[in-house]
Each structure stands twice: as structure tokens, then as C-alpha cells.
Scaffold this motif. Structure first.
Motif, short mmCIF file in Angstrom:
data_model
loop_
_atom_site.label_atom_id
_atom_site.label_comp_id
_atom_site.label_asym_id
_atom_site.label_seq_id
_atom_site.Cartn_x
_atom_site.Cartn_y
_atom_site.Cartn_z
N THR A 1 27.48 37.47 7.51
CA THR A 1 28.63 36.64 7.14
C THR A 1 29.90 37.28 7.67
OG1 THR A 1 27.49 35.94 5.13
CG2 THR A 1 29.87 35.60 5.23
N GLY A 2 30.54 36.63 8.64
CA GLY A 2 31.77 37.14 9.20
C GLY A 2 31.60 38.41 9.99
N ALA A 3 30.41 38.69 10.51
CA ALA A 3 30.18 39.94 11.24
C ALA A 3 29.16 39.71 12.34
CB ALA A 3 29.69 41.03 10.30
N ILE A 4 29.23 40.55 13.38
CA ILE A 4 28.25 40.56 14.46
C ILE A 4 27.48 41.87 14.38
CG2 ILE A 4 27.88 40.51 16.95
CD1 ILE A 4 30.40 38.86 17.22
N VAL A 5 26.19 41.79 14.31
CA VAL A 5 25.35 42.98 14.15
C VAL A 5 25.02 43.56 15.52
CG1 VAL A 5 23.20 43.89 13.23
CG2 VAL A 5 24.38 42.04 12.03
N LEU A 6 25.25 44.83 15.71
CA LEU A 6 24.92 45.49 16.97
C LEU A 6 23.43 45.77 17.02
CD1 LEU A 6 27.85 48.06 17.29
CD2 LEU A 6 27.65 45.79 18.29
N SER A 7 22.87 45.65 18.22
CA SER A 7 21.43 45.84 18.40
C SER A 7 21.19 46.99 19.38
CB SER A 7 20.78 44.57 18.95
OG SER A 7 19.45 44.81 19.37
N PRO A 8 20.73 48.15 18.91
CA PRO A 8 20.42 49.26 19.82
C PRO A 8 19.38 48.88 20.86
CG PRO A 8 20.54 50.03 17.55
CD PRO A 8 20.59 48.53 17.49
N ALA A 9 18.40 48.06 20.48
CA ALA A 9 17.35 47.69 21.42
C ALA A 9 17.91 46.91 22.60
CB ALA A 9 16.28 46.86 20.69
N LEU A 10 18.82 45.97 22.31
CA LEU A 10 19.41 45.19 23.40
C LEU A 10 20.35 46.06 24.24
CD1 LEU A 10 20.18 41.76 21.71
CD2 LEU A 10 18.34 42.31 23.31
N ALA A 11 21.02 47.02 23.60
CA ALA A 11 21.87 47.92 24.36
C ALA A 11 21.05 48.76 25.33
CB ALA A 11 22.65 48.83 23.40
N GLU A 12 19.89 49.25 24.85
CA GLU A 12 19.01 50.03 25.73
C GLU A 12 18.48 49.18 26.87
OE1 GLU A 12 16.07 51.47 23.05
OE2 GLU A 12 17.35 53.05 22.20
N LYS A 13 18.15 47.94 26.58
CA LYS A 13 17.66 47.04 27.62
C LYS A 13 18.72 46.81 28.70
CE LYS A 13 15.69 42.40 28.24
NZ LYS A 13 15.28 41.14 27.54
N ALA A 14 19.98 46.64 28.25
CA ALA A 14 21.07 46.44 29.21
C ALA A 14 21.26 47.68 30.08
CB ALA A 14 22.36 46.11 28.46
N LEU A 15 21.15 48.86 29.47
CA LEU A 15 21.32 50.10 30.24
C LEU A 15 20.18 50.31 31.21
CD1 LEU A 15 22.67 52.49 27.48
CD2 LEU A 15 23.87 51.77 29.56
N ASP A 16 18.96 49.88 30.84
CA ASP A 16 17.82 50.03 31.75
C ASP A 16 18.05 49.28 33.06
OD1 ASP A 16 16.42 51.69 30.07
OD2 ASP A 16 15.22 50.09 29.16
N ARG A 17 18.79 48.18 33.01
CA ARG A 17 19.06 47.41 34.23
C ARG A 17 19.95 48.20 35.18
NH1 ARG A 17 21.28 41.72 32.31
NH2 ARG A 17 21.38 41.46 34.58
N LEU A 18 20.73 49.13 34.64
CA LEU A 18 21.55 50.00 35.48
C LEU A 18 20.82 51.28 35.84
CD1 LEU A 18 24.99 49.74 33.62
CD2 LEU A 18 24.36 48.63 35.77
#
Length: 226
Positions: A20-37
Motif C-alpha cells: 500500500t503506497g510502496a514499491i517493493v524492491l526485488s533482489p532477484a530482479l536486480a541480480e538478473k538485470a546485473l547479469d545482463r551486464l
């Protein structure tokens, strides 16, 4: 020196779980994004993340350089205020680049822009290009009336501030500098020459010409509720 909040951007990756009124950060998606680099570069996630951090900090430092050093301002005499979603993450590195010894991280700095809109004074600007206009006072009055109308105030209201400035250049040059207005021509020329020396590091003489006329009208913000 306070870099634009837009330059700070945001960091991390967001997941699909929304509170409610917040965006939850996802470590898994962050790691996936970094893997592309990291994959194409042949480096670890940590090394890729650090490289991103360094590149973003360098980009911010370039923006600070434009609004300080390139304008003849020594940033070492200022405190750097960090705001925006990722400002505090990069502030120390940017300050180190310029030898700035004080970094200020305000509470709730991630919503500094919203807080400023709610609490800051309202202002608007008008500019008119007119080479050496014969009657600057008439131009300034017209610009002030237009700007004040946007804010729903009058330039004559006691709490309303009206500031005037002009863009000036040496005759024959293509670049101009903005200086505070004065109707006394000798004083205006002196202000321009001082500003020219500050920006370009040399003193120059010669005939000047006025290029544009600027007005800023500022109305005080409403008092916050008790």
C-alpha cells in the motif's frame, strides 16, 4: 552546490509485489538485470554493479562541473546536498571529485522535490530578446505583469518579489552573460565585465550590447498549517 534531482535518477530493480503506497524492491530482479551486464563483460555481478556506480557518479560530477567550474565557481567552498532516490548513494563520490568537505543528506531526501513544491515560494520567469531596446523599463513592466498574472498576484503586492536581469555581450561576440539589471549604464558595464572575468578568466574592454531582458516574479508560499 546542489545537482538537479533529475540527475540522480533511481536505483535498484522493482518487483511485482506492491504494498500500500510502496514499491517493493526485488533482489532477484536486480541480480538478473546485473547479469545482463556482467555476462558480456566477463565480470562478476559485484564488479558490474560497481562499474555502474562509478559511471553514474562520473555523470553527476560532469553536471556539477558545468554549473560550478565552467561558471567560474570553486565548488570546494560549498556543501553538497544529496537528494533524489539515489542521491545519497553517489554524493560522497561526487564530493570527493571536487574536494567538497561537507555532504548533507536531509531526512526524507527521496521526496525532496515534492516537499519543495509544497513548501517553496512560487516563481515564474519571462524573457524577451530585443537588441538594445530603447525603453527597458517598459519591457520589464510588461514582463512582470505577465509573470504575475500566471501566479494570480500583482507586481505591486508588498510580499511579491520582482527581480530584473539582462543578457549582455561584447559587440560582435555570439555568447552573452546574465547580470543583474541597473539603469545606470556604467554600473551595468562594470557588472558585465566583472562577470566576464569570473567566467572566462580574463578582463576585456569594448562596447557592450544588451540582448535579452529577464524578469522573475516570486510569490511567498502559504504558511503551513499548525
Amino acid at each position: 552546490s546542489t545537482p538537479s534531482p533529475d540527475s540522480f535518477g533511481s536505483s535498484g530493480a522493482v518487483g511485482s509485489g506492491l504494498g500500500t503506497g510502496a514499491i517493493v524492491l526485488s533482489p532477484a530482479l536486480a541480480e538478473k538485470a546485473l547479469d545482463r551486464l556482467a555476462g558480456p563483460l566477463g565480470v562478476s555481478r559485484e564488479e558490474a554493479a560497481y562499474a555502474v556506480h562509478e559511471i553514474v557518479s562520473a555523470s553527476m560530477a560532469s553536471a556539477v562541473h558545468v554549473v560550478t567550474v565552467q561558471r567560474g565557481i570553486d565548488p570546494r567552498g560549498f556543501a553538497l546536498v544529496a537528494f533524489g532516490g539515489a542521491g545519497p548513494m553517489h554524493a560522497a563520490r561526487v564530493a570527493q571529485r571536487f574536494g567538497i568537505g561537507t555532504v548533507v543528506v536531509p531526512e526524507h531526501c527521496g521526496v525532496a522535490s515534492a516537499a519543495g513544491l509544497l513548501a517553496g515560494d512560487l516563481s515564474t520567469d519571462r524573457v524577451l530578446s530585443r537588441l538594445d531596446a530603447p525603453d527597458p523599463e517598459e519591457i520589464f513592466a510588461g514582463l512582470a505583469a505577465e509573470a504575475a498574472a500566471d501566479l494570480g498576484v500583482s507586481p505591486e503586492d508588498p510580499d511579491v518579489r520582482v527581480s530584473r536581469s539582462v543578457d549582455v555581450r561584447f559587440k560582435g561576440q555570439s555568447h552573452d552573460l546574465t547580470v543583474g539589471w541597473t539603469p545606470v549604464r556604467a554600473d551595468l558595464e562594470s557588472r558585465f565585465r566583472d562577470r566576464y572575468a569570473e567566467v572566462y578568466g580574463i578582463r576585456q574592454s569594448g562596447e557592450i550590447e544588451l540582448v535579452s531582458y529577464r524578469v522573475r516574479v516570486t510569490a511567498p508560499a502559504a504558511a503551513p498549517p499548525p
